[in-house]
Design a protein around this motif. Sequence first.
Motif, PDB file in Angstrom:
ATOM      1  N   TRP A  36      98.803 112.252  82.466  1.00 32.98           N
ATOM      2  CA  TRP A  36      99.472 112.412  81.183  1.00 32.98           C
ATOM      3  C   TRP A  36     100.953 112.696  81.361  1.00 32.98           C
ATOM      4  O   TRP A  36     101.768 112.338  80.512  1.00 32.98           O
ATOM      5  CB  TRP A  36      98.809 113.525  80.360  1.00 32.98           C
ATOM      6  CG  TRP A  36      98.925 114.889  80.989  1.00 32.98           C
ATOM      7  CD1 TRP A  36      98.076 115.448  81.880  1.00 32.98           C
ATOM      8  CD2 TRP A  36      99.968 115.833  80.768  1.00 32.98           C
ATOM      9  NE1 TRP A  36      98.516 116.693  82.241  1.00 32.98           N
ATOM     10  CE2 TRP A  36      99.680 116.964  81.571  1.00 32.98           C
ATOM     11  CE3 TRP A  36     101.108 115.843  79.973  1.00 32.98           C
ATOM     12  CZ2 TRP A  36     100.495 118.073  81.598  1.00 32.98           C
ATOM     13  CZ3 TRP A  36     101.919 116.958  80.006  1.00 32.98           C
ATOM     14  CH2 TRP A  36     101.607 118.064  80.811  1.00 32.98           C
ATOM     15  N   LYS A  37     101.333 113.312  82.478  1.00 27.54           N
ATOM     16  CA  LYS A  37     102.743 113.604  82.742  1.00 27.54           C
ATOM     17  C   LYS A  37     103.540 112.311  82.917  1.00 27.54           C
ATOM     18  O   LYS A  37     104.662 112.186  82.426  1.00 27.54           O
ATOM     19  CB  LYS A  37     102.888 114.457  84.006  1.00 27.54           C
ATOM     20  CG  LYS A  37     102.333 115.838  83.896  1.00 27.54           C
ATOM     21  CD  LYS A  37     102.649 116.580  85.175  1.00 27.54           C
ATOM     22  CE  LYS A  37     101.364 117.021  85.814  1.00 27.54           C
ATOM     23  NZ  LYS A  37     101.569 117.756  87.047  1.00 27.54           N
ATOM     24  N   LYS A  39     102.804 109.316  81.684  1.00 22.32           N
ATOM     25  CA  LYS A  39     102.922 108.608  80.408  1.00 22.32           C
ATOM     26  C   LYS A  39     103.879 109.320  79.457  1.00 22.32           C
ATOM     27  O   LYS A  39     104.671 108.674  78.753  1.00 22.32           O
ATOM     28  CB  LYS A  39     101.542 108.464  79.778  1.00 22.32           C
ATOM     29  CG  LYS A  39     100.631 107.564  80.592  1.00 22.32           C
ATOM     30  CD  LYS A  39      99.241 107.549  80.049  1.00 22.32           C
ATOM     31  CE  LYS A  39      98.335 106.727  80.983  1.00 22.32           C
ATOM     32  NZ  LYS A  39      96.943 106.779  80.559  1.00 22.32           N
ATOM     33  N   LEU A  40     103.827 110.640  79.420  1.00 16.56           N
ATOM     34  CA  LEU A  40     104.737 111.403  78.560  1.00 16.56           C
ATOM     35  C   LEU A  40     106.188 111.232  79.007  1.00 16.56           C
ATOM     36  O   LEU A  40     107.090 111.065  78.180  1.00 16.56           O
ATOM     37  CB  LEU A  40     104.356 112.884  78.556  1.00 16.56           C
ATOM     38  CG  LEU A  40     105.216 113.791  77.686  1.00 16.56           C
ATOM     39  CD1 LEU A  40     105.024 113.442  76.216  1.00 16.56           C
ATOM     40  CD2 LEU A  40     104.892 115.239  77.936  1.00 16.56           C
ATOM     41  N   THR A  41     106.414 111.253  80.314  1.00 14.58           N
ATOM     42  CA  THR A  41     107.766 111.067  80.841  1.00 14.58           C
ATOM     43  C   THR A  41     108.297 109.688  80.479  1.00 14.58           C
ATOM     44  O   THR A  41     109.460 109.546  80.104  1.00 14.58           O
ATOM     45  CB  THR A  41     107.782 111.257  82.368  1.00 14.58           C
ATOM     46  OG1 THR A  41     107.231 112.535  82.681  1.00 14.58           O
ATOM     47  CG2 THR A  41     109.187 111.171  82.923  1.00 14.58           C
ATOM     48  N   LEU A  42     107.449 108.682  80.563  1.00 13.35           N
ATOM     49  CA  LEU A  42     107.860 107.332  80.196  1.00 13.35           C
ATOM     50  C   LEU A  42     108.200 107.249  78.707  1.00 13.35           C
ATOM     51  O   LEU A  42     109.212 106.646  78.343  1.00 13.35           O
ATOM     52  CB  LEU A  42     106.754 106.327  80.543  1.00 13.35           C
ATOM     53  CG  LEU A  42     107.042 104.871  80.198  1.00 13.35           C
ATOM     54  CD1 LEU A  42     108.249 104.375  80.984  1.00 13.35           C
ATOM     55  CD2 LEU A  42     105.826 104.014  80.474  1.00 13.35           C
ATOM     56  N   CYS A  43     107.407 107.866  77.856  1.00 10.25           N
ATOM     57  CA  CYS A  43     107.673 107.861  76.412  1.00 10.25           C
ATOM     58  C   CYS A  43     108.982 108.567  76.083  1.00 10.25           C
ATOM     59  O   CYS A  43     109.784 108.065  75.285  1.00 10.25           O
ATOM     60  CB  CYS A  43     106.521 108.512  75.654  1.00 10.25           C
ATOM     61  SG  CYS A  43     105.017 107.550  75.664  1.00 10.25           S
ATOM     62  N   VAL A  44     109.220 109.722  76.696  1.00 13.58           N
ATOM     63  CA  VAL A  44     110.462 110.462  76.449  1.00 13.58           C
ATOM     64  C   VAL A  44     111.661 109.655  76.934  1.00 13.58           C
ATOM     65  O   VAL A  44     112.701 109.588  76.267  1.00 13.58           O
ATOM     66  CB  VAL A  44     110.414 111.855  77.123  1.00 13.58           C
ATOM     67  CG1 VAL A  44     111.767 112.529  77.091  1.00 13.58           C
ATOM     68  CG2 VAL A  44     109.369 112.723  76.463  1.00 13.58           C
ATOM     69  N   PHE A  45     111.528 108.993  78.074  1.00 13.83           N
ATOM     70  CA  PHE A  45     112.614 108.173  78.606  1.00 13.83           C
ATOM     71  C   PHE A  45     112.926 107.007  77.666  1.00 13.83           C
ATOM     72  O   PHE A  45     114.091 106.729  77.385  1.00 13.83           O
ATOM     73  CB  PHE A  45     112.249 107.661  80.004  1.00 13.83           C
ATOM     74  CG  PHE A  45     113.313 106.820  80.629  1.00 13.83           C
ATOM     75  CD1 PHE A  45     114.484 107.385  81.083  1.00 13.83           C
ATOM     76  CD2 PHE A  45     113.142 105.447  80.749  1.00 13.83           C
ATOM     77  CE1 PHE A  45     115.471 106.609  81.660  1.00 13.83           C
ATOM     78  CE2 PHE A  45     114.118 104.661  81.323  1.00 13.83           C
ATOM     79  CZ  PHE A  45     115.291 105.246  81.778  1.00 13.83           C
ATOM     80  N   ILE A  46     111.912 106.344  77.170  1.00 14.60           N
ATOM     81  CA  ILE A  46     112.125 105.213  76.268  1.00 14.60           C
ATOM     82  C   ILE A  46     112.774 105.668  74.965  1.00 14.60           C
ATOM     83  O   ILE A  46     113.724 105.030  74.474  1.00 14.60           O
ATOM     84  CB  ILE A  46     110.793 104.478  76.002  1.00 14.60           C
ATOM     85  CG1 ILE A  46     110.353 103.753  77.269  1.00 14.60           C
ATOM     86  CG2 ILE A  46     110.917 103.497  74.843  1.00 14.60           C
ATOM     87  CD1 ILE A  46     108.963 103.165  77.188  1.00 14.60           C
ATOM     88  N   ILE A  47     112.321 106.775  74.410  1.00  9.05           N
ATOM     89  CA  ILE A  47     112.917 107.306  73.180  1.00  9.05           C
ATOM     90  C   ILE A  47     114.378 107.687  73.402  1.00  9.05           C
ATOM     91  O   ILE A  47     115.243 107.425  72.565  1.00  9.05           O
ATOM     92  CB  ILE A  47     112.103 108.510  72.659  1.00  9.05           C
ATOM     93  CG1 ILE A  47     110.745 108.036  72.152  1.00  9.05           C
ATOM     94  CG2 ILE A  47     112.852 109.267  71.571  1.00  9.05           C
ATOM     95  CD1 ILE A  47     109.777 109.145  71.848  1.00  9.05           C
ATOM     96  N   THR A  48     114.667 108.268  74.556  1.00  7.69           N
ATOM     97  CA  THR A  48     116.045 108.660  74.873  1.00  7.69           C
ATOM     98  C   THR A  48     116.945 107.441  75.009  1.00  7.69           C
ATOM     99  O   THR A  48     118.068 107.427  74.493  1.00  7.69           O
ATOM    100  CB  THR A  48     116.076 109.489  76.169  1.00  7.69           C
ATOM    101  OG1 THR A  48     115.188 110.591  76.041  1.00  7.69           O
ATOM    102  CG2 THR A  48     117.467 109.994  76.466  1.00  7.69           C
ATOM    103  N   ILE A  49     116.470 106.414  75.689  1.00 10.51           N
ATOM    104  CA  ILE A  49     117.273 105.204  75.865  1.00 10.51           C
ATOM    105  C   ILE A  49     117.510 104.518  74.514  1.00 10.51           C
ATOM    106  O   ILE A  49     118.622 104.048  74.242  1.00 10.51           O
ATOM    107  CB  ILE A  49     116.590 104.250  76.872  1.00 10.51           C
ATOM    108  CG1 ILE A  49     116.575 104.869  78.269  1.00 10.51           C
ATOM    109  CG2 ILE A  49     117.277 102.885  76.899  1.00 10.51           C
ATOM    110  CD1 ILE A  49     117.952 105.143  78.849  1.00 10.51           C
TER     111      ILE A  49
END
Length: 101
Positions: A36-37, A39-49
């Motif tokens: 889950w870490k 996938k969550l890191t990927l989601c946060v990165f995409i939202i930030t970009i």
Amino acid sequence: IKLHSINTLDMLLIAVSIITSSYYIYLFFMNQGNTWKYKLTLCVFIITIISLIIRLIYVNKSINNSHNTETVVDLRDLYEGKIKKTDRLVILEDQAVNYDL
């Protein structure tokens, strides 16, 4: 946020994107790709970009609009009332002139 220059929000978004990408690479090399870490890191990165791209578009659009209007004026023009009414910040030009108010 409405400023045309870089502000605290921009620096925060860049810091979050660097941290999340570093952590994402760390998780990848530690073989934790299905956690889950990861996938969550990927989601946060995409939202930030996406937020950075939106901010970049906003800043470029506002910079292009601000080049069309002149905000630097001479004190004599201001005194004589030659300045159009504007909602923008008016900057007085400071230079040596041959007239005295």
